[in-house]
Each structure stands twice: as C-alpha cells, then as structure tokens.
Design a protein around this motif. Sequence first.
Motif, PDB file in Angstrom:
ATOM      1  N   THR A 215       1.036  -1.174   0.134  1.00  0.00           N
ATOM      2  CA  THR A 215       0.245  -0.151  -0.032  1.00  0.00           C
ATOM      3  C   THR A 215       0.732   1.296   0.125  1.00  0.00           C
ATOM      4  N   PRO A 216       0.345   2.512  -0.488  1.00  0.00           N
ATOM      5  CA  PRO A 216      -1.059   2.483  -0.974  1.00  0.00           C
ATOM      6  C   PRO A 216      -1.369   1.906  -2.528  1.00  0.00           C
ATOM      7  N   ASN A 217      -2.162   1.407  -2.741  1.00  0.00           N
ATOM      8  CA  ASN A 217      -2.488   1.148  -4.229  1.00  0.00           C
ATOM      9  C   ASN A 217      -3.748   1.744  -4.702  1.00  0.00           C
ATOM     10  N   PHE A 218      -4.157   0.971  -5.891  1.00  0.00           N
ATOM     11  CA  PHE A 218      -5.273   1.587  -6.747  1.00  0.00           C
ATOM     12  C   PHE A 218      -6.549   1.484  -5.684  1.00  0.00           C
ATOM     13  N   ALA A 219      -6.826   0.613  -4.890  1.00  0.00           N
ATOM     14  CA  ALA A 219      -8.112   0.287  -4.097  1.00  0.00           C
ATOM     15  C   ALA A 219      -7.991   0.727  -2.719  1.00  0.00           C
ATOM     16  N   ILE A 220      -6.644   0.658  -2.021  1.00  0.00           N
ATOM     17  CA  ILE A 220      -6.390   0.898  -0.614  1.00  0.00           C
ATOM     18  C   ILE A 220      -5.191   1.612  -0.429  1.00  0.00           C
ATOM     19  N   ASN A 221      -5.325   2.558   0.644  1.00  0.00           N
ATOM     20  CA  ASN A 221      -4.282   3.236   1.178  1.00  0.00           C
ATOM     21  C   ASN A 221      -3.966   2.679   2.617  1.00  0.00           C
ATOM     22  N   THR A 222      -2.821   3.054   3.060  1.00  0.00           N
ATOM     23  CA  THR A 222      -2.193   2.533   4.225  1.00  0.00           C
ATOM     24  C   THR A 222      -3.164   2.874   5.346  1.00  0.00           C
ATOM     25  N   ARG A 223      -3.671   3.863   5.549  1.00  0.00           N
ATOM     26  CA  ARG A 223      -4.706   3.941   6.763  1.00  0.00           C
ATOM     27  C   ARG A 223      -5.866   3.187   6.827  1.00  0.00           C
ATOM     28  N   ASP A 224      -6.253   2.469   5.644  1.00  0.00           N
ATOM     29  CA  ASP A 224      -7.139   1.366   5.409  1.00  0.00           C
ATOM     30  C   ASP A 224      -6.693   0.325   6.302  1.00  0.00           C
ATOM     31  N   ILE A 225      -5.551   0.238   6.522  1.00  0.00           N
ATOM     32  CA  ILE A 225      -4.910  -0.966   7.082  1.00  0.00           C
ATOM     33  C   ILE A 225      -4.522  -0.549   8.306  1.00  0.00           C
ATOM     34  N   ASP A 226      -3.907   0.551   8.776  1.00  0.00           N
ATOM     35  CA  ASP A 226      -3.514   0.995  10.171  1.00  0.00           C
ATOM     36  C   ASP A 226      -3.888   2.431  10.199  1.00  0.00           C
ATOM     37  N   PRO A 227      -5.129   2.365  11.186  1.00  0.00           N
ATOM     38  CA  PRO A 227      -5.558   3.745  11.416  1.00  0.00           C
ATOM     39  C   PRO A 227      -4.664   4.979  11.777  1.00  0.00           C
ATOM     40  N   THR A 228      -3.674   4.302  12.174  1.00  0.00           N
ATOM     41  CA  THR A 228      -2.648   5.459  12.918  1.00  0.00           C
ATOM     42  C   THR A 228      -1.589   5.801  11.879  1.00  0.00           C
ATOM     43  N   ALA A 229      -1.795   5.365  10.750  1.00  0.00           N
ATOM     44  CA  ALA A 229      -0.596   5.534   9.534  1.00  0.00           C
ATOM     45  C   ALA A 229      -1.244   6.562   8.726  1.00  0.00           C
ATOM     46  N   SER A 230      -0.268   7.256   7.815  1.00  0.00           N
ATOM     47  CA  SER A 230      -0.547   8.114   6.860  1.00  0.00           C
ATOM     48  C   SER A 230      -1.168   7.593   5.617  1.00  0.00           C
ATOM     49  N   PRO A 231      -1.978   7.909   4.981  1.00  0.00           N
ATOM     50  CA  PRO A 231      -2.445   7.279   3.626  1.00  0.00           C
ATOM     51  C   PRO A 231      -1.504   7.151   2.836  1.00  0.00           C
ATOM     52  N   ALA A 232      -0.519   7.770   2.678  1.00  0.00           N
ATOM     53  CA  ALA A 232       0.470   7.607   1.739  1.00  0.00           C
ATOM     54  C   ALA A 232       1.613   7.037   2.055  1.00  0.00           C
ATOM     55  N   GLU A 233       1.554   6.603   3.322  1.00  0.00           N
ATOM     56  CA  GLU A 233       2.993   5.855   3.796  1.00  0.00           C
ATOM     57  C   GLU A 233       3.073   4.475   3.034  1.00  0.00           C
ATOM     58  N   LYS A 234       4.291   4.376   2.512  1.00  0.00           N
ATOM     59  CA  LYS A 234       4.636   3.196   1.884  1.00  0.00           C
ATOM     60  C   LYS A 234       4.670   1.848   2.706  1.00  0.00           C
ATOM     61  N   ARG A 235       4.131   0.803   2.560  1.00  0.00           N
ATOM     62  CA  ARG A 235       4.206  -0.382   3.429  1.00  0.00           C
ATOM     63  C   ARG A 235       3.927  -1.702   2.853  1.00  0.00           C
ATOM     64  N   PHE A 236       4.401  -2.905   3.276  1.00  0.00           N
ATOM     65  CA  PHE A 236       4.359  -4.106   3.004  1.00  0.00           C
ATOM     66  C   PHE A 236       3.544  -4.812   4.256  1.00  0.00           C
ATOM     67  N   THR A 237       2.542  -5.169   4.018  1.00  0.00           N
ATOM     68  CA  THR A 237       1.655  -5.932   5.213  1.00  0.00           C
ATOM     69  C   THR A 237       1.559  -7.326   4.929  1.00  0.00           C
ATOM     70  N   VAL A 238       2.075  -8.086   5.770  1.00  0.00           N
ATOM     71  CA  VAL A 238       1.751  -9.673   5.613  1.00  0.00           C
ATOM     72  C   VAL A 238       0.226 -10.009   6.127  1.00  0.00           C
ATOM     73  N   HIS A 239      -0.286 -10.701   5.110  1.00  0.00           N
ATOM     74  CA  HIS A 239      -1.540 -11.331   5.552  1.00  0.00           C
ATOM     75  C   HIS A 239      -1.367 -12.834   5.528  1.00  0.00           C
ATOM     76  N   LEU A 240      -2.111 -13.350   6.570  1.00  0.00           N
ATOM     77  CA  LEU A 240      -2.198 -15.107   6.849  1.00  0.00           C
ATOM     78  C   LEU A 240      -3.595 -15.348   6.440  1.00  0.00           C
ATOM     79  N   PHE A 241      -3.717 -15.885   5.553  1.00  0.00           N
ATOM     80  CA  PHE A 241      -5.016 -16.561   5.081  1.00  0.00           C
ATOM     81  C   PHE A 241      -5.584 -17.662   5.897  1.00  0.00           C
ATOM     82  N   GLN A 242      -4.658 -18.254   6.664  1.00  0.00           N
ATOM     83  CA  GLN A 242      -4.886 -19.408   7.553  1.00  0.00           C
ATOM     84  C   GLN A 242      -4.762 -18.880   8.821  1.00  0.00           C
TER      85      GLN A 242
END
Length: 399
Positions: A215-242
């Motif tokens: 993030t950010p990408n065309f659909a999600i900004n980083t604040r959508d992942i972390d409410p404390t983050a800046s929307p434009a902050e570049k981040r790689f968030t790990v997601h565990l699907f299990q």
Amino acid sequence: MAAPPQIDVYAQLPLNVALGTDLNLDTTNWSWVHCLALPLGTLNSLQFSQRPYRWIRHAIGVVVGAEGFLSTSYDLIGGVDYNAALPAESAVLYYHLSDAERRRMFPADPSIGRTHVTSSSSSEPTTRMAEFRNEVAQRDGRKCVLTGLEETVCDAVHLLPHSKGDTYISTYTRGRSRSSTGDDIIQDIDSIRNGLFLNKYSHTALGKDIAFLMTPNFAINTRDIDPTASPAEKRFTVHLFQPDKPHLLGYPNVSSGCPAEIPDTPASPPAILFDAIYAGAVLHHFGTKRLTDKVAVTWKDIFYRGGVMTVADAHYKAIIDERATSVKRTQQQEQECHARYEAHCIPDTFDMLMTLPYIMVPPNELQAMLREAKEKAEAVEQSHVQEKVNSWMKDVTAA
C-alpha cells in the motif's frame, strides 16, 4: 440447512484471446464470470482491512489484472459504499472496467501457485542459485524481511517460481506492467528483483496462505490497514489467510497485519510481483472453479508461450544455466590471464631504450658478446661452487 452467507464477485472476461493482438473490446467478446466466493464469516475473522469493500476491490483487481470499480449492478456503476461494514446477508458484486483497463487486462495465472518450492540454501546449490541467494540476502540485510531471523534459517525466495522460467516472467511482467518506462518488466527468473529473503516456514506458504499487501495501491491506502498510519505511507503488510496456522509466519511475535521490512530500492521487486503473490493466495482460498477453468483455457497460450515448463524442464534449465555461467567464468579468467600476460610481456618505453644498444650491433658481433657473457656467468657459478667445496673440506679437516 442454509449455506453460510457470502459475497459473490463477478467480472467480465474475454471469450477469446489471441497472441500478438489487442483484446477485442466488442461486447460480444465479453461475458460475466463468477470469480470470487467470499464467506462473510471468513472475511470478518481475517480483518485484512478497516474498510473491507476496498479490500474486495483490490482482491478482484489483482486477480483479473485490471483496475476497476465495484457495483451492486451488472449494468450500472455505483451503489457500493467503500467505507461501509460488511452486510449480514449474502450479496453479489460486479467489477466494472473502463475500455482502457479492458485493453490492459492480464489475469493471474491459476497455476501461479508454488507447487514446487526451490530452496536457494540447498547443500549443493548451482552457481547461479548461490549468486541469487547472495544478491537477495545482501539487499535484504541478510535477515528475514518478515521476522528478522538470521540467514541460516532463511531462503532467497523466487516470487514467481523458478520453475516457470525466463519466458514466463518476461511475459507476465510485460502483461502486468504499469510503468511508462517499463522498469517493472523482468527478463530473468533469477533476477534479484524476483527475490525476497524469507524464513523457511513462510517460504513454503508464500502465495497460498501468506501474501504481502503493498500500500497504497489503486484500491487501498495504508490508513485502511492501520488507522494510525499516513494514507500515503508505503508499507508491505503480511496477511495470513489461514489464521489457525500462525506458525507459517515463522515467529511467535509476528502476526497477520504486521509490516514487513522490505527495502525500497531499485533492486527490490516491483509492485506487480507482490500483486501476483497476493492474487495467488486470493485464488487459492476464494477463487471459483469457473474462473480458474475459464482463465486456464483462454489464456494458456499467453502465459506459456513456449509450453508449460515441468519440474524436469526446470532442472534441465538449471543445468544449462550452470554450464553457461561456467563458460562465462572461464572466458573471464582467460581474458584476465591474457591481460596479465600482456602487462608483463609487452615492453614499455624504458625497456625499448635499454635494448637499443644491442639492436644496433651486427649479428656476428652480438653472438660473440652473448658467448662471452655466458662464459663469464659459468665462470662465476663455478667459482661459487668451488668456494662451497673448499669450505666443506676445511670443516671436514677440522673435525
């Protein structure tokens, strides 16, 4: 018993795709396909985003390889509040694309999954694999980008599997490229930009049960992942699907939603490869059989222009690559030896000046001078030998 509520996502896909031609945008060449089945209970437990509709938009976008908009209607755009919570009952969403996005559509390969994990830390790695590991480890600080674990328990992971080959990654990145300069196109499957230094547990699950959301990408900004983050902050968030398999993250203190320490350098993987991995995990857990069958049939000749590469093909390619590397190394060594030879054997200006007196001497006189010099050298050597013999005789007599 009623089925658990879920959100079904549809997207339009082309009926026919041809090599070397643009997609036919005529409406008769496109049909709605049921792509994703998202159980509401699962989405609520995963908590991948504070705004789940934005995550759904991203998920279908990386799967079909085009940036569009969600709608509650197949013939109208709109009707979706991206800030809303998930519904309590089942729902149907449609993913709409502009003509420009249809032209650039390049869906995720249903066979992109990591069915054969290649370890770069094998006890008998090829030279190229050893170079790949060293390059990726060096870029990523010689530690796991997710857990920080030391390199002895890590692999240099190919984001698109090594078994896919050079033609595959070139075709895939060209099809997905969003750079005006083409700097996100990769030609070599063993490029450092197709690598990530990751612990062995997470390696085995990457692209199936684990993925990195950039993030950010065309659909999600980083604040959508972390409410404390800046929307434009570049981040790689790990997601565990299990969620019931936390050990796949490789370390007790790491949980789904944590940021990964992935360097942001020109040698780092482009966004389209992280999207490919994410699409693989989405397909593995939520992709419909209708979608995978449709894409596999329609796009097979695009994904695999040289035919499907088997594990045996990949091993053969590794042997060929190793031989090519060996030949290149030998040629470099020969060039270095030749350069050293020339540096020592080609006389410099001072050497040439020192030889001038001898060059000017007539051949018969030069031969006489050389014989005289040889006789003097032999006489000196004989004198040294005689001195050693005399010294030995004195020692013997004294004893």
